[in-house]
Design an enzyme around this catalytic site. Structure first.
Site, PDB file in Angstrom:
ATOM      1  N   HIS A 128      40.405  38.748  38.935  1.00 37.35           N
ATOM      2  CA  HIS A 128      40.790  40.163  38.814  1.00 37.35           C
ATOM      3  C   HIS A 128      41.973  40.587  39.673  1.00 37.35           C
ATOM      4  CE1 HIS A 128      37.863  41.530  42.236  1.00 37.35           C
ATOM      5  NE2 HIS A 128      38.437  40.384  42.507  1.00 37.35           N
ATOM      6  N   HIS A 129      42.565  39.647  40.435  1.00 35.73           N
ATOM      7  CA  HIS A 129      43.793  39.992  41.176  1.00 35.73           C
ATOM      8  C   HIS A 129      45.051  39.562  40.424  1.00 35.73           C
ATOM      9  CE1 HIS A 129      41.263  41.140  44.468  1.00 35.73           C
ATOM     10  NE2 HIS A 129      40.832  39.919  44.707  1.00 35.73           N
ATOM     11  N   ALA A 130      44.894  39.066  39.189  1.00 37.60           N
ATOM     12  CA  ALA A 130      46.075  38.659  38.419  1.00 37.60           C
ATOM     13  C   ALA A 130      46.454  39.759  37.437  1.00 37.60           C
ATOM     14  CB  ALA A 130      45.793  37.362  37.661  1.00 37.60           C
TER      15      ALA A 130
END
Ligand SMILES: [Zn+2]
Length: 308
Positions: A128-130
Site C-alpha cells: 500500500h505504499h506504492a
C-alpha cells in the site's frame, strides 16, 4: 471452500540480504505451512496465481516508474535496504521484484475469486505504499489499485472500498485512488510514523501511539459500518497488516495476537453481513511472530466462513 491464493515464488530470498530488512521474506511459506500442518488445507489446496504482466502493470504505473525499478539505487530506496544498490539489476529483478509480481498477480486473482466465493485470501500482497509513479516502504507495485482497476475496466465492479488496517498509512493506494471517483479508502493508522507525508483519504483515522486492542476494536466496530454504508461498495479489499501487534518493531500499537485475529474476523464478518465480497491481503508485519499472527487469524476466518 474459501480460496487461498499462494505461490511458493512469493518468498524473497536474496543471498541473505532479505535479513537486513525487518521484513520476513519467507513469511508466506511459513503461513502456508502453518495452514497445511494442522490439516486446515492440503498442500495443493491453494490457488496458484500467474505473475502480473507488464501490460497490466502499465494500467496503473507509469512507464518511467517501471523503468526506474531497474535502477539499483531506486530499488534500494523503495526496499530500504541500501546494499541492494550493489546488486546487478537482473539479480534484484529475479529475487525481489519477481516475487512481488507473483504476489500482485495473487491480489488480482483473489479479487476475482472473492466475487465468485464471497471471501478470498491472498497470502501476500497489500503493497500500500506504492503509487503510480513512486514506491516506498518495501512496496514496488500498487497491487490493490491495479486489481480493482482491472475489475472496474471489465465492468465487474462499480464501487470499491479498501479497508486498510496496517499500522502505516496506505499512502500509495490513497494517492492512486484520488483520481478515481469509484474507489475509496478507509484507513486506521498510527499518526506519527512512516510515511512522513500523509495522503488525503476518504475515511482517515489517524491515532497516536499506544492504542490497545479494546480501543482499536472499538474504533473499527463503530466506524467501519458507517464507511460501508456511505460507499456501498460491491467489493472490499481488506489490507490486513499485522504491524499493530504489540511486538512490532516498526509501530507502537499494543494489540495482542488474539486482538488481531478478532480484528480480521470482525472486518470479514461486518463486510459479509452486508453481502459484499471481500478479498483479504496481508500487507505489513515486521515482528518475528508476524507469520503466526496471520496464520491464527486466517484459521479463525476459515472456522467461521468455511465450515466443514
Ligand atoms: Zn505497515
Amino acid at each position: 471452500m474459501i480460496p487461498i491464493v499462494y505461490h511458493p515464488r512469493y518468498n524473497i530470498t536474496a543471498f541473505g540480504l532479505e535479513r537486513l530488512h525487518p521484513f520476513d521474506g519467507r513469511k508466506y511459506r511459513r503461513i502456508h505451512e502453518a495452514l497445511v500442518s494442522p490439516g486446515l488445507r492440503r498442500p495443493r489446496g491453494f490457488v496458484r496465481p500467474r505473475p502480473v504482466t507488464r501490460a497490466d502493470l502499465l494500467k496503473v504505473h507509469t512507464e518511467e516508474y517501471l523503468r526506474s525499478l531497474r535502477r539499483p539505487d531506486v530499488l534500494a530506496g523503495i526496499l530500504e535496504v541500501p546494499v541492494v544498490a550493489r546488486l546487478p539489476a537482473w539479480v534484484s529483478d529475479w529475487r525481489i521484484l519477481r516475487p512481488m509480481r507473483y504476489a500482485t498477480g495473487g491480489t488480482i486473482l483473489a479479487c476475482r475469486l472473492a466475487q465468485e466465493n464471497g471471501v478470498s485470501i491472498n497470502l501476500g500482497g497489500g503493497y500500500h505504499h506504492a503509487a503510480s509513479a513512486w514506491g516506498g516502504g518495501f512496496c514496488a507495485y500498487a497491487d490493490v489499485p491495479l486489481a480493482v482497476k482491472l475489475l472496474h475496466d471489465e465492468g465487474k465492479v462499480e464501487r470499491v472500498l479498501v479497508v486498510d488496517l496496517d499500522a502505516h498509512q496506505g499512502d500509495g493506494t490513497a494517492s492512486v485512488f484520488r483520481g478515481w471517483h469509484w474507489a475509496s479508502i478507509y484507513d486506521l493508522y498510527e499518526r506519527d510514523i512512516f510515511p512522513a507525508c500523509k495522503e488525503p483519504e476518504d475515511f482517515p483515522l489517524p491515532v497516536g501511539p499506544g492504542l490497545t486492542g479494546s480501543d482499536y476494536l472499538g474504533i473499527v466496530r463503530e466506524t467501519l459500518p458507517k464507511a460501508l454504508d456511505a460507499v456501498r461498495p460491491d467489493l472490499v479489499v481488506y489490507n490486513a497488516g499485522s504491524d499493530p501487534f504489540v511486538g512490532d518493531p516498526l509501530a507502537r500499537y499494543r494489540l495482542t495476537a488474539g486482538d488481531l485475529a478478532e480484528r480480521d474476523l470482525l472486518v470479514v464478518d461486518t463486510v459479509r453481513q452486508r453481502g459484499i465480497p471481500v478479498a483479504m491481503v496481508l500487507s505489513g508485519g515486521y515482528s518475528a511472530e508476524s507469520w503466526k499472527i496471520h496464520a491464527d487469524a486466517i484459521e479463525g476466518i476459515l472456522a467461521r466462513f468455511d465450515p466443514r
